[in-house]
Design a protein around this motif. Structure first.
Motif, PDB file in Angstrom:
ATOM      1  N   VAL A 102     -36.426 -39.435 160.423  1.00 15.21           N
ATOM      2  CA  VAL A 102     -37.480 -39.770 159.460  1.00 15.21           C
ATOM      3  C   VAL A 102     -38.626 -38.785 159.646  1.00 15.21           C
ATOM      4  N   VAL A 103     -39.090 -38.186 158.550  1.00 12.06           N
ATOM      5  CA  VAL A 103     -40.212 -37.247 158.595  1.00 12.06           C
ATOM      6  C   VAL A 103     -41.326 -37.760 157.686  1.00 12.06           C
ATOM      7  N   SER A 104     -42.573 -37.796 158.215  1.00 12.84           N
ATOM      8  CA  SER A 104     -43.704 -38.394 157.473  1.00 12.84           C
ATOM      9  C   SER A 104     -44.915 -37.461 157.472  1.00 12.84           C
ATOM     10  N   PRO A 105     -44.986 -36.488 156.563  1.00 16.93           N
ATOM     11  CA  PRO A 105     -46.148 -35.604 156.495  1.00 16.93           C
ATOM     12  C   PRO A 105     -47.323 -36.243 155.766  1.00 16.93           C
ATOM     13  N   VAL A 106     -48.502 -35.629 155.934  1.00 16.35           N
ATOM     14  CA  VAL A 106     -49.744 -36.118 155.323  1.00 16.35           C
ATOM     15  C   VAL A 106     -50.433 -34.953 154.619  1.00 16.35           C
ATOM     16  N   ALA A 107     -50.948 -35.215 153.422  1.00 17.39           N
ATOM     17  CA  ALA A 107     -51.674 -34.191 152.657  1.00 17.39           C
ATOM     18  C   ALA A 107     -53.061 -34.705 152.322  1.00 17.39           C
ATOM     19  N   ASP A 108     -54.039 -33.789 152.246  1.00 26.13           N
ATOM     20  CA  ASP A 108     -55.404 -34.141 151.852  1.00 26.13           C
ATOM     21  C   ASP A 108     -55.490 -34.254 150.339  1.00 26.13           C
ATOM     22  N   ASP A 109     -56.178 -35.310 149.873  1.00 24.77           N
ATOM     23  CA  ASP A 109     -56.399 -35.501 148.448  1.00 24.77           C
ATOM     24  C   ASP A 109     -57.893 -35.518 148.190  1.00 24.77           C
ATOM     25  N   SER A 110     -58.287 -35.544 146.944  1.00 22.60           N
ATOM     26  CA  SER A 110     -59.703 -35.583 146.594  1.00 22.60           C
ATOM     27  C   SER A 110     -60.336 -36.877 147.072  1.00 22.60           C
ATOM     28  N   GLY A 111     -61.643 -36.849 147.274  1.00 24.98           N
ATOM     29  CA  GLY A 111     -62.360 -38.032 147.728  1.00 24.98           C
ATOM     30  C   GLY A 111     -62.046 -38.415 149.154  1.00 24.98           C
ATOM     31  N   ASP A 112     -61.712 -37.429 149.968  1.00 25.33           N
ATOM     32  CA  ASP A 112     -61.396 -37.652 151.382  1.00 25.33           C
ATOM     33  C   ASP A 112     -60.218 -38.603 151.595  1.00 25.33           C
ATOM     34  N   LYS A 113     -59.379 -38.736 150.581  1.00 26.86           N
ATOM     35  CA  LYS A 113     -58.208 -39.589 150.731  1.00 26.86           C
ATOM     36  C   LYS A 113     -57.054 -38.798 151.340  1.00 26.86           C
ATOM     37  N   LYS A 114     -56.203 -39.504 152.028  1.00 25.78           N
ATOM     38  CA  LYS A 114     -54.995 -38.928 152.601  1.00 25.78           C
ATOM     39  C   LYS A 114     -53.788 -39.531 151.886  1.00 25.78           C
ATOM     40  N   ARG A 115     -52.816 -38.704 151.633  1.00 24.78           N
ATOM     41  CA  ARG A 115     -51.583 -39.189 151.021  1.00 24.78           C
ATOM     42  C   ARG A 115     -50.425 -38.968 151.991  1.00 24.78           C
ATOM     43  N   ARG A 116     -49.711 -40.013 152.252  1.00 26.28           N
ATOM     44  CA  ARG A 116     -48.566 -39.930 153.158  1.00 26.28           C
ATOM     45  C   ARG A 116     -47.281 -40.145 152.379  1.00 26.28           C
ATOM     46  N   GLY A 117     -46.310 -39.336 152.674  1.00 30.05           N
ATOM     47  CA  GLY A 117     -44.980 -39.528 152.107  1.00 30.05           C
ATOM     48  C   GLY A 117     -43.964 -39.522 153.233  1.00 30.05           C
ATOM     49  N   PHE A 118     -42.732 -39.776 152.896  1.00 32.89           N
ATOM     50  CA  PHE A 118     -41.695 -39.707 153.932  1.00 32.89           C
ATOM     51  C   PHE A 118     -40.350 -39.506 153.269  1.00 32.89           C
ATOM     52  N   TYR A 119     -39.408 -39.093 154.084  1.00 34.40           N
ATOM     53  CA  TYR A 119     -38.017 -39.029 153.658  1.00 34.40           C
ATOM     54  C   TYR A 119     -37.166 -39.210 154.904  1.00 34.40           C
ATOM     55  N   PHE A 120     -35.977 -39.767 154.720  1.00 33.90           N
ATOM     56  CA  PHE A 120     -35.131 -39.976 155.894  1.00 33.90           C
ATOM     57  C   PHE A 120     -33.667 -39.751 155.545  1.00 33.90           C
ATOM     58  N   THR A 121     -32.901 -39.474 156.573  1.00 35.27           N
ATOM     59  CA  THR A 121     -31.457 -39.404 156.471  1.00 35.27           C
ATOM     60  C   THR A 121     -30.868 -40.258 157.585  1.00 35.27           C
ATOM     61  N   GLY A 122     -29.802 -40.969 157.297  1.00 39.52           N
ATOM     62  CA  GLY A 122     -29.180 -41.815 158.304  1.00 39.52           C
ATOM     63  C   GLY A 122     -27.693 -41.952 158.036  1.00 39.52           C
ATOM     64  N   ARG A 123     -26.880 -41.846 159.076  1.00 42.67           N
ATOM     65  CA  ARG A 123     -25.430 -41.936 158.933  1.00 42.67           C
ATOM     66  C   ARG A 123     -24.785 -42.421 160.237  1.00 42.67           C
ATOM     67  N   ARG A 124     -23.564 -42.926 160.129  1.00 36.00           N
ATOM     68  CA  ARG A 124     -22.775 -43.300 161.303  1.00 36.00           C
ATOM     69  C   ARG A 124     -22.408 -42.064 162.133  1.00 36.00           C
ATOM     70  N   HIS A 125     -22.071 -40.960 161.449  1.00 39.17           N
ATOM     71  CA  HIS A 125     -21.624 -39.740 162.117  1.00 39.17           C
ATOM     72  C   HIS A 125     -22.702 -38.673 162.039  1.00 39.17           C
ATOM     73  N   LEU A 126     -22.971 -38.043 163.157  1.00 31.24           N
ATOM     74  CA  LEU A 126     -24.038 -37.062 163.255  1.00 31.24           C
ATOM     75  C   LEU A 126     -23.852 -35.924 162.264  1.00 31.24           C
ATOM     76  N   ALA A 127     -22.631 -35.468 162.082  1.00 32.71           N
ATOM     77  CA  ALA A 127     -22.373 -34.332 161.191  1.00 32.71           C
ATOM     78  C   ALA A 127     -22.658 -34.667 159.727  1.00 32.71           C
ATOM     79  N   ASP A 128     -22.747 -35.951 159.385  1.00 35.55           N
ATOM     80  CA  ASP A 128     -23.003 -36.348 158.005  1.00 35.55           C
ATOM     81  C   ASP A 128     -24.488 -36.411 157.669  1.00 35.55           C
ATOM     82  N   LEU A 129     -25.365 -36.262 158.663  1.00 37.08           N
ATOM     83  CA  LEU A 129     -26.805 -36.262 158.401  1.00 37.08           C
ATOM     84  C   LEU A 129     -27.203 -35.037 157.597  1.00 37.08           C
ATOM     85  N   ASP A 130     -28.233 -35.186 156.763  1.00 41.79           N
ATOM     86  CA  ASP A 130     -28.828 -34.017 156.111  1.00 41.79           C
ATOM     87  C   ASP A 130     -29.441 -33.120 157.180  1.00 41.79           C
TER      88      ASP A 130
END
Length: 454
Positions: free
Chosen positions: A184-212
């Protein structure tokens, strides 16, 4: 790992035999062993390394219709003595339950069990150093993707692997091994009005080779974060709502909790008495399928030793069955659906396995393109659902759709509609089913919902 499964079966068989000799009418033991590793990297530096190894026993015994549940991680001879003695003593002081009992012996699986390829040795052997490197690569790819990514909530890589054995005094003996890995990766970006925006994306599988690939996960996490910049409210209105797969999955999970036999006999579900009636649009077919190779919720047999089977829960909008273990089946005067799960402490209850809303041939992008005006939801906050009435209301964020395109990001809105009406208003289902988790849905669109904004 096969040897480990066999050792666990022998351990479980030992305590079942002892409990029966001690006076139990029924004894059912579960033995588990395994390891988990979790690592977190933030701003390129390791922040967490947590590794654990476990091995334990759980047991359910029934004595004159009195049920006792016990568990232990003390597997010394003295610990096992105490474990069995406690179970027998607890049964003596428990109240009788006329519906308590094991599964019907005629239904117990005799084998052979399907090979579902649930265990990956390479996934279970990922070291802490390798896990940190995977997490670091994912986070670095997100930070390098765009200068507007100014911070990070980190990247987490985790993996688990273990073996499981179930022995029942009714004649069942079986076990299997499984593994799972996730980034799981969760970066943060600066937005106007001193707001922060967080997003994320993840990959998950039974077998390691099947991960993104970690780099691909990081870049996608950055893309999802950056597209939130400039988010605003929208006026309160009624409009179509498109749910992306991550939030559609959580909606499907709400339905899953309402079709459990335990919820039905307790009358804690809005679906009581609704079998063979329409509960969703004719685009909706939902299955519970534990027999998909390498899928997160797959299993060769259920928690009561019944051979795993595919259940069609909703067929073209019509509710076909509830998911029952033997206990809820007795309460509802129906056979079980091989849907029992058994907790580490030996307790049994109905559950889903791979609970899936079946995709159609409609491209997910086409659902947005065919929406003149509406809300595309990518994230929901809070928990506002009443299983008894079906009422649903949650905070949401995503994008406003104008003329079939994502016009601008939206935040701080609330979407609401009774789940019964919501499912019946689904007028489009996509093709983008992704088995990263055991409850999965493709993109779908609800023709109209209340959107509360400014």
């Amino acid at each position: 790992m096969e040897q480990q499964v066999e050792e666990l079966m022998e351990l479980a068989e030992q305590v079942v035999t002892r409990a029966r000799k001690g006076g139990a009418d029924v004894a059912e033991a579960i033995a588990r062993s395994g390891s988990e590793l979790t690592t977190k990297v933030r701003l390129g530096e390791p922040e967490l390394v947590e590794e654990a190894v476990h091995k334990g026993l759980g047991m359910r015994i029934i004595k004159k219709q009195r049920v006792a549940l016990t568990s232990t991680s003390d597997l010394t001879p003295r610990g096992i003595d105490r474990f069995v003695a406690d179970a027998l003593e607890l049964a003596d002081i428990s109240q009788e339950d006329a519906f308590a009992g094991p599964a019907d012996p005629e239904l117990i699986a005799k084998g052979p069990f399907p090979a579902l390829d649930l265990y990956d040795p390479s996934g279970g052997e990922v070291t802490a150093a390798q896990a940190i490197d995977i997490a670091r690569r994912g986070e670095q790819a997100a930070r390098d993707a765009d200068p507007r990514i100014t911070n990070s909530e980190g990247a987490t890589f985790s993996r688990s692997a273990g073996a499981f054995a179930l022995v029942l005094s009714g004649g069942f003996r079986g076990g299997f091994a499984g593994s799972y890995a996730q980034l799981v990766v969760s970066p943060v970006a600066d937005d106007s009005g001193d707001k922060k925006r967080r997003g994320f994306y993840f990959t998950g599988r039974r077998h390691l080779a099947d991960l993104d690939a970690p780099d691909a996960v990081g870049r996608e996490a950055a893309r999802r974060t950056l597209r939130k910049l400039g988010a605003r409210k929208v006026p309160t209105c009624e409009a179509p709502v498109v749910f992306d797969p991550d939030v559609a999955r959580s909606m499907l999970g709400l339905l899953g909790s309402c079709i459990m036999g335990s919820s039905i006999w307790r009358k804690s579900s809005y679906l009581v008495g609704r079998e063979e009636t329409r509960i969703a649009s004719d685009l909706i077919t939902i299955v519970d399928d534990p027999l998909i190779p390498r899928a997160p919720g797959s299993r060769p047999f259920d928690g009561e030793g019944l051979l795993a089977r595919r259940n069609v829960v909703v067929e073209q909008g019509v509710l076909k069955t509830y998911l029952c273990d033997s206990y809820s089946g007795r309460k509802l005067k129906r056979p079980p659906t091989a849907s029992a799960s058994r907790g580490a402490g030996g307790g049994v209850g109905p559950s889903t396995s791979n609970f899936l809303l079946q995709p159609t041939s409609t491209p997910a992008a086409e659902i947005v393109r065919s929406t003149p005006r509406g809300l595309y939801v990518t994230e929901m906050m809070g928990f506002g659902f009443n299983a008894v009435t079906g009422d649903f209301s949650r905070g949401a964020s995503g994008f406003w759709i104008e003329n079939g395109e994502l016009a601008y990001p939206v935040s701080e809105v609330t979407i609401s509609l009774n789940l019964d009406e919501l499912l019946q208003r689904i007028d489009a289902v996509g093709d983008d089913l992704d088995l990263r988790t055991s409850t999965c849905s493709p993109t779908f669109r609800v023709s109209s919902m209340t959107i509360a904004g400014s």
